[in-house]
Design an enzyme around this catalytic site. Structure first.
Site, PDB file in Angstrom:
ATOM      1  N   LYS A 282       0.887  16.178  10.812  1.00 45.55           N
ATOM      2  CA  LYS A 282       0.900  14.717  10.933  1.00 45.55           C
ATOM      3  C   LYS A 282       2.301  14.269  11.305  1.00 45.55           C
ATOM      4  O   LYS A 282       3.266  14.507  10.574  1.00 45.55           O
ATOM      5  CB  LYS A 282       0.475  14.089   9.597  1.00 45.55           C
ATOM      6  CG  LYS A 282       0.601  12.560   9.553  1.00 45.55           C
ATOM      7  CD  LYS A 282       0.293  12.047   8.149  1.00 45.55           C
ATOM      8  CE  LYS A 282       0.598  10.554   8.016  1.00 45.55           C
ATOM      9  NZ  LYS A 282       0.375  10.050   6.634  1.00 45.55           N
ATOM     10  N   ASP A 287       5.562   4.516   9.218  1.00 48.39           N
ATOM     11  CA  ASP A 287       4.252   3.982   8.831  1.00 48.39           C
ATOM     12  C   ASP A 287       4.415   2.646   8.119  1.00 48.39           C
ATOM     13  O   ASP A 287       4.768   2.587   6.944  1.00 48.39           O
ATOM     14  CB  ASP A 287       3.535   4.977   7.922  1.00 48.39           C
ATOM     15  CG  ASP A 287       2.135   4.505   7.552  1.00 48.39           C
ATOM     16  OD1 ASP A 287       1.615   3.605   8.236  1.00 48.39           O
ATOM     17  OD2 ASP A 287       1.569   5.050   6.586  1.00 48.39           O
ATOM     18  N   LYS A 294       1.756  -2.191   4.298  1.00 45.92           N
ATOM     19  CA  LYS A 294       2.230  -1.736   3.004  1.00 45.92           C
ATOM     20  C   LYS A 294       3.139  -2.791   2.375  1.00 45.92           C
ATOM     21  O   LYS A 294       3.803  -3.552   3.094  1.00 45.92           O
ATOM     22  CB  LYS A 294       3.055  -0.443   3.171  1.00 45.92           C
ATOM     23  CG  LYS A 294       2.299   0.775   3.634  1.00 45.92           C
ATOM     24  CD  LYS A 294       3.262   1.944   3.801  1.00 45.92           C
ATOM     25  CE  LYS A 294       2.556   3.182   4.306  1.00 45.92           C
ATOM     26  NZ  LYS A 294       1.666   3.780   3.292  1.00 45.92           N
ATOM     27  N   GLU A 366      -4.100   6.098   8.393  1.00 42.95           N
ATOM     28  CA  GLU A 366      -3.961   6.480   9.800  1.00 42.95           C
ATOM     29  C   GLU A 366      -3.732   7.969  10.003  1.00 42.95           C
ATOM     30  O   GLU A 366      -4.041   8.518  11.064  1.00 42.95           O
ATOM     31  CB  GLU A 366      -2.800   5.692  10.433  1.00 42.95           C
ATOM     32  CG  GLU A 366      -1.411   6.273  10.248  1.00 42.95           C
ATOM     33  CD  GLU A 366      -0.947   6.344   8.793  1.00 42.95           C
ATOM     34  OE1 GLU A 366      -0.155   7.244   8.482  1.00 42.95           O
ATOM     35  OE2 GLU A 366      -1.382   5.511   7.975  1.00 42.95           O
ATOM     36  N   ARG A 368      -5.154  10.646   8.839  1.00 43.88           N
ATOM     37  CA  ARG A 368      -6.366  11.433   9.095  1.00 43.88           C
ATOM     38  C   ARG A 368      -6.924  11.170  10.489  1.00 43.88           C
ATOM     39  O   ARG A 368      -7.590  12.027  11.063  1.00 43.88           O
ATOM     40  CB  ARG A 368      -7.410  11.154   8.013  1.00 43.88           C
ATOM     41  CG  ARG A 368      -7.972   9.740   8.007  1.00 43.88           C
ATOM     42  CD  ARG A 368      -8.571   9.354   6.663  1.00 43.88           C
ATOM     43  NE  ARG A 368      -7.541   9.194   5.659  1.00 43.88           N
ATOM     44  CZ  ARG A 368      -7.786   8.896   4.386  1.00 43.88           C
ATOM     45  NH1 ARG A 368      -9.037   8.729   3.975  1.00 43.88           N
ATOM     46  NH2 ARG A 368      -6.807   8.756   3.522  1.00 43.88           N
TER      47      ARG A 368
END
Length: 519
Positions: A282, A287, A294, A366, A368
């Site tokens: 990954k 993120d 978040k 995200e 996965r």
């Protein structure tokens, strides 16, 4: 009015210590500022401690009773315990000598030597040279563990305009080694393992105003050139054209488009039928959570959300040194999960490589989505014997395990055993979780093949989501979100991003027959 400086490159970074082997005892190493000697626990409670090789000579040279010093300091000999003796006027045979360190090695297991190496590294920052006889007592795996601990315990990263606050000791001489020539191969293996841990930490620590998918691809290109690897990089246009819908969707809101990076390692002198292992990392270079944003506090450390990709890059760079006997393909699914007018939305449906679809009910799930594309591509195009993915994937794993153990899932018992044993030996412990199909129904979506963020046990449902893309191929999923950051200095772990997983995977892949477990 001056133009603000744009961060386009890293400042000059610190390097890990250099290592040398010598049959000469530590007190006879010219120019060593520090002598480090091993301390062992005595036999039984109240038995005091024992000193290892080189101690008698050093004590005699300095006119000091080292055992009395240890008794005065209430030393126990436990691994990583350090007792210091200043030598401000130098030694009789070594004017450079300034410190003698007495370092506990506990039960003399590999984990004890790793901790001793890390403690030595922390105690000798900013020094030019250390001579130590600690590894002279090491059994199988002990020398490797000591060197890895010393490398990683000294890890440092900086972006200071005036240079780093502290630097690792420049050179560590492993002294009093009677078979110094015969240990060179083991030392090179240890340096490769420690170097992979260092590289994965460095990549995970780089701030995201420099680190983006394109930058990560450039790092992979540089590595490929250094390590005789083949490399292919998909840009956003090629990703869209070839159906990598998960990677494209996650990265579409960012000003820096996504990439898929493929690195190929082929061992020397192998036949065409040599099996292939695929590693999928990954590579979310930052993120925000996307539109499912978040909280600010949870975003602070998200520069390291590409730890899985960093681990894969670092592993690929060390395979040749370790003599990995099988082909290995590393895939890094790199994207920035950002927020803009064209961001992926809750309720959108993504079509992955190969056609399977996912309803996106949470854009912060995200990882996965990008891993699914990488796994599906590997199964379709590479025909692997094994697929292993690694990712800082779920907060649920951190809730379950804290911050010192990583989690993993596997659909093959032999593979699960091999990974767990390699991880334990490497000092990166993994705890296996179940692919409990009782939770499979939670993945159901009314409009797609699966919901990307169902309720329930989050780490397990994420693994179940990914399992569909692996099909019947032996597969393992390493969820290292629990250990993505170290909250404080702890043996070989330094505060901040850990790069967890590189040593575990290399210990497995560097074994004589990593695929023996498949039967």
């Amino acid at each position: 009015m001056s133009t603000p400086d744009t961060l386009t490159t890293l400042p000059a970074q610190v390097s890990p210590p250099e290592f040398a082997l010598s049959a000469v005892p530590p007190h006879a190493i010219n120019g060593a500022e520090v002598l480090a000697l091993p301390v062992l626990p005595g036999d039984g409670p109240g038995a005091g401690v024992l000193l290892g090789p080189g101690a008698d000579e050093v004590g005699e040279q300095l006119g000091t009773d080292l055992l009395a010093l240890l008794e005065l300091s209430a030393a126990t000999g436990k691994a990583g315990e350090v007792t210091s003796l200043p030598v401000p006027l130098g030694g009789a045979d070594n004017e450079a000598l300034r410190w003698v360190l007495l370092v506990g090695i506990g039960e003399q297991r590999p984990i004890d030597f790793r901790r001793a190496g890390a403690a030595l590294a922390r105690a000798t920052k900013d020094r030019s040279a250390v001579a130590t006889s600690i590894p002279a007592l090491a059994g199988p795996g002990g020398l490797e563990a000591f060197v890895v601990g010393a490398m990683l315990g000294s890890f440092s990263f900086h972006w200071r305009s005036v240079g780093p606050e502290h630097v690792p000791v420049e050179r560590i001489v492993l002294a009093g080694m009677p078979d110094a020539d015969g240990l060179r191969a083991e030392l090179q293996r240890a340096i490769a393992l420690g170097g992979a841990g260092w590289r994965s930490r460095m990549l995970a620590t780089v701030p995201s105003n420099l680190k983006n998918p394109s930058w990560l691809a450039d790092q992979a290109r540089e590595l490929a050139g250094e390590c005789a690897l083949d490399i292919t990089v998909w840009d956003e246009k090629k990703l869209a054209a070839e159906g990598f819908g998960g990677i494209v969707a996650v990265g579409q809101a960012s000003a820096t488009p996504p990439r898929l990076i493929r690195l190929d390692y082929t061992p020397d002198n192998v036949g065409r039928k040599t099996p292939t292992v695929v590693l999928v990392g990954k590579g979310i270079t930052f993120d925000t959570g996307g539109l499912s944003i978040k909280p600010g506090e949870a975003m602070v450390n998200m520069k390291r959300d590409m730890t899985g990709g960093a681990v894969v890059i670092a592993v690929m760079g060390a395979l040749r040194t370790l003599g990995c006997p099988v082909r290995v393909v590393g895939l890094i699914a790199a994207a920035e999960n950002a927020v803009s007018g064209n961001a992926l939305r809750p309720g959108d449906v993504v079509r992955h490589y190969g056609g399977r679809t996912s309803e996106v009910t949470n854009t912060d799930a995200e990882g996965r989505l990008v891993l699914a594309d990488g796994i599906a591509y590997a199964v379709d195009k590479i025909a692997p014997a094994v697929v292993v993915d690694v990712a800082t994937l779920t907060g649920a794993m951190k809730v379950a395990l804290g911050q010192r153990v990583g989690g993993f899932f596997a659909n093959h018992e032999g593979l699960a055993t091999a990974l767990a044993e390699a991880a334990e030996a490497a000092g990166e412990p993994l705890w296996r979780f179940p692919l409990a199909d009782v939770y499979e129904e939670k993945l159901r979506s009314s409009v797609a093949d699966a919901d990307n963020a169902p309720g329930g046990p989050g780490a397990i449902t994420a693994a179940l989501f990914l399992q569909h893309f692996a099909g019947d191929v032996p597969w393992a999923h390493l969820d290292v979100a629990s250990v993505g950051d170290s909250p404080k200095e702890h043996h070989e772990w330094t505060t901040g991003p850990t790069g967890f997983g590189a040593r575990a995977l290399l210990t497995w892949l560097g074994s004589p027959d990593p695929l023996e477990v498949l039967g």
